[in-house]
Design an enzyme around this catalytic site. Sequence first.
Site, PDB file in Angstrom:
ATOM      1  N   CYS A  78       0.834  -1.193   0.000  1.00 16.41           N
ATOM      2  CA  CYS A  78       0.000   0.000   0.000  1.00 16.41           C
ATOM      3  C   CYS A  78       0.881   1.260   0.000  1.00 16.41           C
ATOM      4  CB  CYS A  78      -1.001  -0.023   1.151  1.00 16.41           C
ATOM      5  SG  CYS A  78      -2.344   1.183   0.930  1.00 16.41           S
ATOM      6  N   HIS A 187      -3.816  -4.701  -0.530  1.00 16.74           N
ATOM      7  CA  HIS A 187      -3.409  -5.304   0.745  1.00 16.74           C
ATOM      8  C   HIS A 187      -3.495  -6.822   0.637  1.00 16.74           C
ATOM      9  CE1 HIS A 187      -3.211  -1.751   3.412  1.00 16.74           C
ATOM     10  NE2 HIS A 187      -4.126  -1.253   2.607  1.00 16.74           N
ATOM     11  N   GLU A 189      -2.659  -8.908   2.814  1.00 15.15           N
ATOM     12  CA  GLU A 189      -3.066  -9.447   4.115  1.00 15.15           C
ATOM     13  C   GLU A 189      -4.574  -9.333   4.337  1.00 15.15           C
ATOM     14  OE1 GLU A 189      -2.584  -5.088   4.945  1.00 15.15           O
ATOM     15  OE2 GLU A 189      -1.695  -6.573   3.604  1.00 15.15           O
TER      16      GLU A 189
END
Length: 208
Positions: A78, A187, A189
């Site tokens: 990001c 992202h 994650e």
Amino acid sequence: MVVLDYGSGNLRSAQRALQRAGAEVEVTEDVDAAVNADGLVVPGVGAFAACMQGLRAVGGDKIIDQRLAGGRPVLGICVGMQVLFELGVEHGERTEGCGQWPGTVARLHADVLPHMGWNTVRTPSGSALFAGIDEGTRFYFVHSYAVRDWQLVTNPPFQPPLVTWANHGEDFVAAVENGALVATQFHPEKSGDAGATVLRNWLRDIAG
């Protein structure tokens, strides 16, 4: 594996995602640990200028330089991707980035901002980061700024980076694979199984 702690958010979610992908992960600002780790993750949320200020405060820009000079893997996520570029422009403020890649991070031209939610990406041929991921797979984005219209000049014998694109109002850079330096605007994650695959692919490449 080290997740660099430079005052940005999202550190623990990045740590947990990497652990689920099979890595042993430490969150730290310790220079020696960050320089010598098998892999370094630079996450980031919020404003470009604030992230650069925090990164420089812990010597993160020099840590990245030192790792890349030795061919040691770095993953930006990001705003952690955005700060790898030369320049960020937010609200008329120009902030110098790490300068690993040419290019400017600027506000997207889109009817709705931030760009928040799931979006597809267009991956280049030969991508290792997206290996095993089907075309049309969606990843999770949260941002209003990005690198747009990125024009790369190839300097033989060096190979140009592999660039993945997405679109929200206009095309923007969604990921870059450039030797030891890899980064995603989305992202991983927060991107479910697809993001986990991206992280496993990165960890696999580190393991060699």
